[in-house]
Design a protein around this motif. Structure first.
Motif, short mmCIF file in Angstrom:
data_model
loop_
_atom_site.label_atom_id
_atom_site.label_comp_id
_atom_site.label_asym_id
_atom_site.label_seq_id
_atom_site.Cartn_x
_atom_site.Cartn_y
_atom_site.Cartn_z
N GLN A 267 46.05 -93.78 -11.21
CA GLN A 267 44.55 -92.66 -10.71
C GLN A 267 43.79 -94.00 -10.68
O GLN A 267 43.53 -94.80 -11.50
CB GLN A 267 43.74 -92.05 -11.31
CG GLN A 267 44.02 -91.73 -12.58
CD GLN A 267 42.32 -92.81 -12.60
OE1 GLN A 267 41.30 -92.22 -11.77
NE2 GLN A 267 41.48 -92.42 -14.06
N HIS A 268 42.80 -94.66 -9.51
CA HIS A 268 41.80 -95.37 -9.19
C HIS A 268 40.64 -94.38 -8.41
O HIS A 268 39.93 -95.67 -7.77
CB HIS A 268 41.99 -96.19 -8.80
CG HIS A 268 42.57 -97.65 -9.56
ND1 HIS A 268 44.09 -97.42 -10.45
CD2 HIS A 268 41.98 -98.76 -9.88
CE1 HIS A 268 43.63 -98.72 -11.03
NE2 HIS A 268 42.45 -99.50 -10.60
N GLY A 269 40.30 -93.74 -8.98
CA GLY A 269 38.54 -92.78 -8.98
C GLY A 269 39.19 -91.79 -7.67
O GLY A 269 40.22 -91.81 -6.89
N PHE B 202 45.88 -87.15 -14.12
CA PHE B 202 45.54 -87.32 -12.70
C PHE B 202 46.44 -87.39 -12.07
O PHE B 202 47.69 -88.48 -12.10
CB PHE B 202 44.58 -88.69 -12.92
CG PHE B 202 43.06 -88.70 -13.27
CD1 PHE B 202 41.93 -87.90 -12.72
CD2 PHE B 202 43.49 -88.81 -14.74
CE1 PHE B 202 40.76 -87.70 -13.08
CE2 PHE B 202 41.65 -88.66 -15.30
CZ PHE B 202 40.14 -88.10 -14.59
N PRO B 203 46.90 -86.18 -11.48
CA PRO B 203 48.18 -86.45 -10.42
C PRO B 203 48.19 -87.71 -9.61
O PRO B 203 48.18 -87.72 -8.84
CB PRO B 203 48.44 -84.75 -9.92
CG PRO B 203 46.72 -84.79 -9.65
CD PRO B 203 46.23 -85.32 -10.76
N TYR C 160 35.36 -89.19 -20.47
CA TYR C 160 35.74 -90.38 -20.25
C TYR C 160 34.71 -89.88 -19.23
O TYR C 160 34.32 -90.58 -18.75
CB TYR C 160 36.71 -90.76 -20.23
CG TYR C 160 36.65 -91.71 -21.15
CD1 TYR C 160 36.30 -91.70 -22.17
CD2 TYR C 160 38.13 -92.83 -21.49
CE1 TYR C 160 36.64 -92.45 -24.49
CE2 TYR C 160 38.35 -93.46 -22.46
CZ TYR C 160 37.32 -93.44 -23.66
OH TYR C 160 37.47 -94.49 -25.00
N THR C 161 35.93 -88.82 -17.80
CA THR C 161 35.44 -88.99 -16.81
C THR C 161 35.95 -87.92 -16.11
O THR C 161 37.21 -86.97 -16.46
CB THR C 161 36.33 -90.13 -15.95
OG1 THR C 161 35.83 -89.91 -15.08
CG2 THR C 161 37.32 -90.67 -16.53
N LYS C 162 35.29 -87.77 -15.01
CA LYS C 162 36.02 -86.43 -13.77
C LYS C 162 36.50 -86.80 -12.44
O LYS C 162 36.82 -86.68 -12.20
CB LYS C 162 34.61 -85.50 -13.32
CG LYS C 162 34.21 -84.70 -14.52
CD LYS C 162 34.87 -83.34 -15.19
CE LYS C 162 33.79 -82.36 -16.08
NZ LYS C 162 33.83 -82.55 -17.72
N SER C 163 35.62 -88.04 -12.92
CA SER C 163 36.41 -88.69 -11.03
C SER C 163 37.64 -89.89 -10.86
O SER C 163 38.65 -90.22 -10.05
CB SER C 163 35.36 -89.18 -10.82
OG SER C 163 34.87 -90.52 -11.23
N GLY C 164 37.34 -90.00 -12.65
CA GLY C 164 38.86 -90.94 -13.14
C GLY C 164 38.09 -92.86 -13.05
O GLY C 164 38.49 -93.46 -13.33
#
Lengths: 246, 246, 246, 246, 246, 246
Positions: free
Chosen positions: D37-39, D81-82, D208-212
């Motif tokens: 995943q890259h956002g 993150f799929p 850390y992150t929700k969006s990636g």
């Protein structure tokens, strides 16, 4: 080897029969041996055969299932002698883990491991150490067949210091008692190592043995002694079985 | 622990000093222990400390190099007790292989392994079995410090059957002899398992031990006995060193 | 090395004391080093000793437990120099996993890894990557002792480009500051590699180093600089400890 | 991605063509990336694509063969993150070993590894550490594409502290410069972690992150900056190639 | 290779797009190939390219996601031919396990594996055997592209017994149909092994092949036949996809 | 199972007898099977027993040594049925490697592997792929006993589509021909899976089978057909043995 032993051999059962057995007992006997040189007179099969023999006899007497023999163990040190088949110890550990884990998934929880080969012992304990960390509710014994006090006493009385190495009079005596065609009696020999320390395989023929016999005198073997030894091993294992059901 | 032991500790040497040593001897002593619970009175360090102590003492007396202690062994069965650190047996085997292989590449060929923890024994043999199949010219002994006849005799005389389990009076006695601040004497205890068979970790607290002591009576420990035991172990290992140079 | 450090060394505790500690904190400091050649003047122990020193000092100042040092790391590239002991990187990863997993089972959740050997860094991250995928609730830092900005600044000011290779003036300075008998000052040397790329072990003596020093000038070392470096590393680690408790 | 790059792609060659190439050069470029995943705006392919892009460009400019991209790396931390595909680090190390060993058997001896994913770096070094212990005559560089001083300078100037985490403006800028349909510009985002320490995967979404995106502001990305970064990376790798032929 | 295939290629998606896809389907196509010699006329890429081509075509036609190709397989037997890159089978199994496990964590449950290299087949089954023992709810097919009855029929009709070995007319025909610049038509050749049994790598050039072609006549290849074969493989895989959704 | 088969069973020989054999032949037959559920009527031993039977018969007819049966294979998918014992495929591969490597060290170079269990096939090939990359001069065949054209023809004629799954009429027929007490004829059954795709173990009982039989009708079995099948398998293997001596 044991008359009518099929009745307690897991491999001759169907899964339905195992399922039925498990409703009454979660106990199984697991023989482990080796396929390795046993001097010029005894077959490569010796250690696996003896383990299997004791397992079947004890299983039959106590009506406890016996799983298929793990025939190949750690015999790396004997690979100079052709016909020897060995797993690396780390392979053997993984094999035992997969094997016992399968029985565990099926429903077994109590295990009596009948070991016929000294160099397997640490590997079996290592495998059970890892299994015991991963699986709950296991109860077990791991026992070399020669490691009962009364058995050791006979060995000492009959063979003294000329025994206890590799391919010794104990193995040969038990083979003779089981089936004397298994032993080439004319080639029974004695040989003693030049050094007391342990060595890498490349030094085996130079420092340990030419014949395959190490620190032992096979010539002292007899079926009569073999019968006495069998009795003690079978009694010893039977007591462990009894402990395991407590 | 041993005054002036730096002179024979490999880790305090430079590579040039090791190179010089190797021109005269290819012998090295390797201590292996464990970081695991030893009851309420003895430190987690016990097994590693004892192995290191014996190795340094024997090395110093005989002017033989001692490699750094492999402190963490197979203590999976004790992981219910916090502070215990364990390798899986297969990891331990690989560690020993890499470690001995490094020494071998450097030029060492003779190894005396001083083992301070029973559950390591099979793993050490397994590692050397694989090493001995891969490397040529190795000569070695692997020896538990309590496995000398004269040592066992003292244990039997002093402690009888209340010894030989885990965290026993032998360990505590030797700790007391080395440095009696290592032992919390007020918490020495005795405890015996409810069953004779072996079990998976989940059953340890229920069937084996609450205190960490298993089948032993630590209260019998004394520094005087410890001193006697140390003497026997050191003598035993020194004889093995002597054998190894033949 | 650190006066009274036993009070925060896990190995000198009993399991009961660890249990008590865990009721107040789930934080532990883990030192990792190496046993490898450090030129003709510094001991094989250097990297492990420095990691242990920093860990004990930071632990003592902050009253945080320090686990036993993982002394042997990835030093394969130095195996041409006798006395070097190395794990393969994949072995080291497994060791770290087993080690941290044991602490985790005991109840620890926060880890500060004090690394004393550059070639370990990737292995430690790899181990934690796998652990972090298997275990929940872990919080940690992995930090080389030279990787704090203020530490790097001193290195740059004092040693310039003659530092940062292997067995450099930084290591020697810190050793001198800790205990100047650890360093053979007359053999401090400087040596620079013939090539900038990386190489397999067989090429090390030809293209990198005869003395063991690589791209560094040990002669610039002093205890005074060592003391300054120690201060910065200790401060740096203390801040990380503080972060970890947030 | 690079016009006419087939001429230097190993995979489009026959074995006879490789054999001919090897008569003139034993050098090969090996790109390694990740599928993670890259956002919300950048494709899963980002790290592998960038590594492959740099490798092909540098290979084409210097007429050096480029081997097939190792596309999947260590992305365990992103598995929440799929679409993320990850090897375990120990698997990745073995993959790199088998891969480089194959090229070595074919005759390659010099390797420039172009790494597009930070978490691979330690695994690549670990693999080469083991390879360098087993194989003779290897010369190599492993280099992250962002790890050239002039490259870092641009990052600092253009993005300051809002860069250098995961899925940052650097990645997005280079993607935009290569092919701006690769980026969903409307979903470029910025997000910063709540804590400074490292964590296990279960805590990623919470801490850390929700969006990636982690510790980065993708919105600062532009194709113009991307072009500048590409120039510096390509120059940097070309210099390494030049060093390797010395 | 397939126009507009980016729309179904996982690697060109963001994690958000994968998440959306998973709300409608848990099905993914996984291509696996090899990088190995394919005689003097066909590229090293052949097996991976064909697997990828079929996967993309079937995915595009059925609107099913295609994961990145696992390009390197078990090609150990071809390592005498430079440019060949191989994983050991046990490495390949672990790679497939990590890869599929990642997709599973993301939410995929149904897998169609498109295999382009015969020697991978057993490894793929082995990996799924272990995965199927560890993960619940998996449904999958593993299928070699040449293993559909109608496909085999064309092979038999067109090429008879001069096909089915390695680097055969089937491979070459499909390459020609996809892009005839991939094949060096002037170097198409035929070669047949001297023995029927299987051999270790050292015997390959002596007993199997000089050109790389084994038991096949590439000269029979044509784009027209390639088109027919493509049609049958695509139809075959589409039917399996349809089965998988039941 | 085979009268007088001891004369060609490696395990009943001494190492001296193997040494003598090797002066004349480097050929050995290796049977591999499984211990897994075979429906309600056939024993867990079925696959291992059949492999051993064919190996001994072919060995006896051709005076070629037969090594001990590798009895436990990959049966993970059947572990829901108690009594099934399985290795993980990666374990099985390592076992086969150690086993064949031992025979190779002894002097064997030609191997005929008689496989009695379909799920082992890929693992055997994987093991030999790795062995063939490491050892020189190996020549071998791996063959499932049902994979001879004339054997398949009988299966098709006698059982049609009601065969070829798991625990089918082929297995039962051969068991009946060997020893009809091995089969509980009253419990022979037929059962067909609900789906055509492959599944993880948790779905086996729901989608594949309740009885253990999968896609087969055991009721069609007879000793007469078994005898015909045995003849074809034995002929098939004998031809392979003959090829191997060329």
């Amino acid at each position: 080897m044991i008359p009518n032993s099929k009745s307690i051999e897991l491999k001759y059962k169907t899964w339905v029969q195992i399922q039925t057995y498990l409703t009454k007992s979660d106990l199984v006997i697991v023989p482990i041996g080796a396929i390795e040189q046993h001097g010029m007179s005894c077959p490569l099969y010796t250690d696996a055969l003896l383990a299997e023999y004791f397992a079947l006899k004890v299983g039959f007497d106590n009506n406890v299932l016996v799983s298929p023999t793990i025939a190949v163990g750690d015999s790396l040190i004997h690979l100079n002698f052709p016909g020897t088949i060995s797993l690396k110890p780390t392979t053997l550990i993984t094999v035992i883990k997969d094997y016992i884990n399968s029985l565990y998934i099926g429903g077994f929880r109590r295990f009596l491991v009948v070991n016929g080969h000294g160099d397997n012992y640490g590997c079996i304990l290592a495998a059970f150490s890892e299994l015991g960390n991963e699986l709950s509710g296991m109860r077990y014994f791991v026992k070399d067949f020669w490691d009962f006090p009364s058995f050791r006493e006979i060995m000492q009385t009959e063979f003294g210091d000329s025994n206890g190495g590799h391919a010794d009079a104990t193995d040969a005596s038990i083979l003779l008692a089981i089936d004397d065609t298994l032993v080439n009696k004319e080639l029974l020999s004695n040989e003693f190592a030049k050094v007391s320390y342990w060595i890498s395989r490349d030094l085996v023929n130079e420092l340990y043995t030419k014949s395959g016999v190490i620190n032992a005198n096979q010539k002292l073997a007899s079926a009569v002694i073999g019968d006495k030894l069998i009795t003690e091993a079978v009694n010893g294992y039977s007591k462990l079985l009894n402990e395991l059901t407590k």
